[in-house]
Design a protein around this motif. Sequence first.
Motif, mmCIF file in Angstrom:
data_model
loop_
_atom_site.group_PDB
_atom_site.id
_atom_site.type_symbol
_atom_site.label_atom_id
_atom_site.label_comp_id
_atom_site.label_asym_id
_atom_site.label_seq_id
_atom_site.Cartn_x
_atom_site.Cartn_y
_atom_site.Cartn_z
ATOM 1 N N ALA A 57 0.978 -1.134 0.068
ATOM 2 C CA ALA A 57 0.000 0.063 -0.094
ATOM 3 C C ALA A 57 0.966 1.188 -0.132
ATOM 4 O O ALA A 57 1.837 1.468 0.585
ATOM 5 C CB ALA A 57 -0.750 0.030 1.286
ATOM 6 N N PRO A 58 0.356 2.032 -0.924
ATOM 7 C CA PRO A 58 1.264 3.610 -0.859
ATOM 8 C C PRO A 58 1.267 4.344 0.563
ATOM 9 O O PRO A 58 0.284 4.130 1.385
ATOM 10 C CB PRO A 58 0.475 4.369 -2.020
ATOM 11 N N PRO A 59 2.176 4.888 0.793
ATOM 12 C CA PRO A 59 2.473 5.497 2.070
ATOM 13 C C PRO A 59 1.407 6.531 2.281
ATOM 14 O O PRO A 59 1.007 7.296 1.263
ATOM 15 C CB PRO A 59 3.649 6.027 1.995
ATOM 16 N N LYS A 60 0.644 6.842 3.392
ATOM 17 C CA LYS A 60 -0.226 7.818 3.515
ATOM 18 C C LYS A 60 0.628 9.004 3.639
ATOM 19 O O LYS A 60 1.459 9.481 4.452
ATOM 20 C CB LYS A 60 -0.956 7.576 5.002
ATOM 21 N N PRO A 61 -0.008 10.246 2.772
ATOM 22 C CA PRO A 61 0.590 11.472 2.746
ATOM 23 C C PRO A 61 0.384 12.265 4.147
ATOM 24 O O PRO A 61 -0.386 11.896 4.974
ATOM 25 C CB PRO A 61 -0.246 12.202 1.677
ATOM 26 N N SER A 62 1.650 12.958 4.126
ATOM 27 C CA SER A 62 1.347 13.867 5.236
ATOM 28 C C SER A 62 0.259 15.032 5.460
ATOM 29 O O SER A 62 -0.225 15.256 4.267
ATOM 30 C CB SER A 62 2.899 14.344 5.784
ATOM 31 N N GLU A 65 1.283 17.372 2.899
ATOM 32 C CA GLU A 65 0.990 17.227 1.554
ATOM 33 C C GLU A 65 -0.423 16.953 1.195
ATOM 34 O O GLU A 65 -0.718 17.606 -0.112
ATOM 35 C CB GLU A 65 1.799 15.722 1.239
ATOM 36 N N GLU A 66 -1.290 16.536 1.696
ATOM 37 C CA GLU A 66 -2.564 16.676 2.028
ATOM 38 C C GLU A 66 -3.244 18.181 1.602
ATOM 39 O O GLU A 66 -4.031 18.567 0.648
ATOM 40 C CB GLU A 66 -3.557 16.027 2.964
#
Length: 255
Positions: A57-62, A65-66
């Motif tokens: 799974a892609p890493p969750k954006p910070s 970044e969101e």
Amino acid sequence: MSSSKNGGAPKPASPYARFIPREELNSFAAWKPGALTGNEDAPQAPVQRAEPPAPPAPPKPSPEEELAAHVKAARTSGYQDGYRDGLVALDGFKQSYAAQITAQMGAIAESYNRQLDALQQDMARALAVSATHLARQIVRSELKQRPELVAAVAQEAVDTLLRSAQHITLRVHPDDHALVAQGAAEVIEARGGRVISDSEITRGGCVVESDIGVIDASVETRWRRAAASLGCDERWNGGPSADEDTAMDDERGTP
């Protein structure tokens, strides 16, 4: 000895190279995949293939970044909305400007047409006035050079009266008395008329009086009719007409 001469014993043939005739085969059967397990009639289980491992799974954006992504999306949406609204406003401005220019051009054309019509009228009026001035000079010169024309005028005026008219009197200028008496003698005698000198009558014209009316054949009256046919209203002496005199008196307060 012969074998030694030939270089030794012959090499045995390869077992994979020998063709076996049908007569040498005692029995044979078709091979089945289940033969190796010893259960040839059992149904074969489907071959299970190993599934590839799921990608990580892609890493969750910070949060930063969101936030940047939301800001970018908002900017893109705002730009698209502003661009669309700008096109709509530009199209409306073009239509409004075109309508305004069309109205202005129509007003300019209408004003130009009015000015052109007024100029044409002024030119026509000036031309008519010039024509009347020239005609007046010609008539005056003709009356001086050919004074006997007054006889024809008097004869025409008498013929205008009805046959039932009586007590006919011709008033002419004293210098034209003899010319009319001689040139129109037959018509005057036939109608029982008489010729009277009147210094108030301009030379070249006459006034015929009778019991049923008056025929004004004076130079002034005939000239005013001729000038009116050209669109002018000038008197024989070159001054303003009687209507213009009245208007001027009203402006001055003359009773």
